[in-house]
Write a protein that holds these residues in place. Structure first.
Motif, short mmCIF file in Angstrom:
data_model
loop_
_atom_site.label_atom_id
_atom_site.label_comp_id
_atom_site.label_asym_id
_atom_site.label_seq_id
_atom_site.Cartn_x
_atom_site.Cartn_y
_atom_site.Cartn_z
N GLY A 123 0.76 -1.25 0.00
CA GLY A 123 0.00 0.00 0.00
C GLY A 123 0.79 1.30 0.00
N HIS A 124 2.07 1.29 0.35
CA HIS A 124 2.71 2.57 0.75
C HIS A 124 2.96 3.56 -0.39
N HIS A 125 2.85 3.12 -1.65
CA HIS A 125 2.98 4.08 -2.76
C HIS A 125 1.65 4.74 -3.13
N TYR A 159 10.43 0.69 6.34
CA TYR A 159 11.78 0.25 5.95
C TYR A 159 11.79 -0.55 4.66
N ASP A 160 10.72 -0.44 3.87
CA ASP A 160 10.74 -0.95 2.50
C ASP A 160 11.89 -0.24 1.76
N ALA A 161 12.50 -0.92 0.79
CA ALA A 161 13.62 -0.32 0.06
C ALA A 161 13.22 0.91 -0.74
N HIS A 162 11.93 1.01 -1.05
CA HIS A 162 11.43 2.17 -1.81
C HIS A 162 10.81 3.19 -0.85
N HIS A 163 10.91 4.46 -1.20
CA HIS A 163 10.31 5.49 -0.36
C HIS A 163 8.78 5.35 -0.35
N PHE A 246 10.28 -6.16 2.63
CA PHE A 246 11.45 -7.02 2.76
C PHE A 246 12.32 -6.98 1.51
N ASP A 247 12.16 -5.89 0.73
CA ASP A 247 13.01 -5.73 -0.46
C ASP A 247 14.31 -5.00 -0.15
N ALA A 248 14.55 -4.65 1.14
CA ALA A 248 15.88 -4.15 1.52
C ALA A 248 16.81 -5.32 1.83
N GLU A 285 4.76 -4.98 3.13
CA GLU A 285 4.74 -4.11 1.93
C GLU A 285 5.41 -4.89 0.80
N GLY A 286 6.60 -4.43 0.31
CA GLY A 286 7.25 -5.12 -0.81
C GLY A 286 8.15 -6.26 -0.36
N GLY A 287 8.99 -6.72 -1.30
CA GLY A 287 9.88 -7.86 -1.05
C GLY A 287 9.64 -8.89 -2.13
N TYR A 288 10.66 -9.13 -2.98
CA TYR A 288 10.42 -9.90 -4.21
C TYR A 288 11.29 -11.13 -4.35
N ASP A 289 12.10 -11.44 -3.34
CA ASP A 289 12.81 -12.72 -3.31
C ASP A 289 12.08 -13.61 -2.30
ZN LIG Z 1 9.59 -1.71 -2.17
#
Ligand SMILES: [Zn+2]
Length: 334
Positions: A123-125, A159-163, A246-248, A285-289
């Motif tokens: 959701g964060h974007h 702390y998602d890798a994207h702002h 978890f994409d960081a 939120e994200g994380g793709y691995d």
């Molecule tokens: Zn992300």
């Protein structure tokens, strides 16, 4: 008392296309991380329910919501360059948003120490006017708005890798929400510079920590202790919401940060201890691995139960010292 784990298998019916990174099996990986966590005896599992439409309008403009409903009525389609809806997406989005409100209800009744919302789409974007960046509705912003209406002071740490541009937009002039984002810089969506600090009554309640590619766990912890924590202590939040991307993680295929699942355990522990037990809520939120998602979920669930575990060793030695010095200097100059 244990923790709440909230999900719904219908969140897997959001399918943005074969080649898209935000796939239904991400949620399977998170569920595997939950199964492996060995905390199941202290967990209450809840099935997420869809958010009410009137709640959605507290964050998103009517015309945006109507547009999503139109795309849904057409059987799906594109809503942004990289955001697509399938037949099941509108329900999945309402479930993802509803999970947070449900968690708040249970936590306020004293039914858990913390809650983990294992939901997608993320959701964060999503801004008040636009679904974007794989996100349809802003799940964390809807939860924060609800807490605001109950008179709470809300810390959101992303702390998602994207702002988290969408969340930042919603609360940019809101003095009772402190938004802190750790993200790779430069990276999509291009916002989140250290000079973006909020405006009007909300000046000083947005804190951006844009980190260079390769930044490791020691840098995150130092940035938390030396930059974020003093701001959090001054703000004195009553609730914390974590946008847990978890994409960081160093394995992530679309970003270049250097965290491990062990780092996610430590960082999450530091964040949640700033508010009382029972006022702690984490959103996927994200994380793709897939492996990174699984291990990081286990790590964060243990953080919520107060345990330090390292599914992988913590990381250190990456770049970012200069960024920390710059932000500290700019904070001191104000
Ligand atoms: Zn992300």
């Amino acid at each position: 008392m244990g923790i709440l784990f909230i999900t719904n298998e219908l969140c897997m019916d959001h399918f943005p296309g074969n080649k898209h990174p935000e796939q239904p099996d991400r949620l399977e990986a998170v569920l595997a991380g939950f199964e492996n966590s060995h905390i199941k005896e202290s967990v209450t599992e809840l099935v997420a329910e869809p958010v009410e439409e009137n709640e959605i309008f507290k964050v998103h403009e009517q015309r945006m919501v109507h547009h999503l409903k139109e795309v849904h009525a057409d059987g799906g389609g594109r809503v942004d360059e990289d955001t697509k809806m399938s037949q099941g997406s509108w329900l999945a989005a309402r479930l993802a948003a509803g999970a947070g409100l449900q968690a708040i209800k249970y936590l306020r009744e004293g039914d858990g120490e913390a809650a983990f919302c294992a939901v997608r789409p993320p959701g964060h974007h999503a801004t008040p006017v636009q679904s974007m960046g794989f996100c349809l509705l802003n799940n964390v912003a809807l939860a924060a708005k609800h807490l605001l209406s109950l008179g709470e002071k809300v810390l959101i740490v992303d702390y998602d890798a994207h702002h988290g541009n969408g969340t930042q937009d919603v609360f940019y002039s809101e003095p009772n929400v402190l938004f802190i984002s750790f993200h790779q810089w430069p990276l999509y969506p291009g916002t989140g510079a250290m000079g973006e600090i909020g405006e009007g009554e909300g000046e000083g309640t947005t804190l951006n920590i844009p980190l260079p590619a390769g930044a490791t766990g020691d840098i995150y912890l130092q940035a938390w202790d030396e930059i974020a924590l003093p701001v959090v202590e001054r703000f004195s939040p009553t609730w914390v919401l974590v946008s847990a991307g978890f994409d960081a993680h160093r394995l992530d295929p679309i970003t270049d940060l250097g965290l491990t699942s062990g780092d996610y355990n430590l960082i999450t522990s530091r964040i949640i201890e700033t508010v009382p037990i029972g006022h702690r809520l984490v959103f996927l939120e994200g994380g793709y691995d897939l492996k990174a998602l699984e291990l990081s979920t286990t790590a964060v669930l243990h953080a919520l139960t107060g345990e330090t575990i390292f599914p992988e060793p913590v990381s250190n030695g990456g770049p970012g010292q200069e960024t920390i010095s710059q932000i500290k200097k700019s904070v001191q100059e104000k």
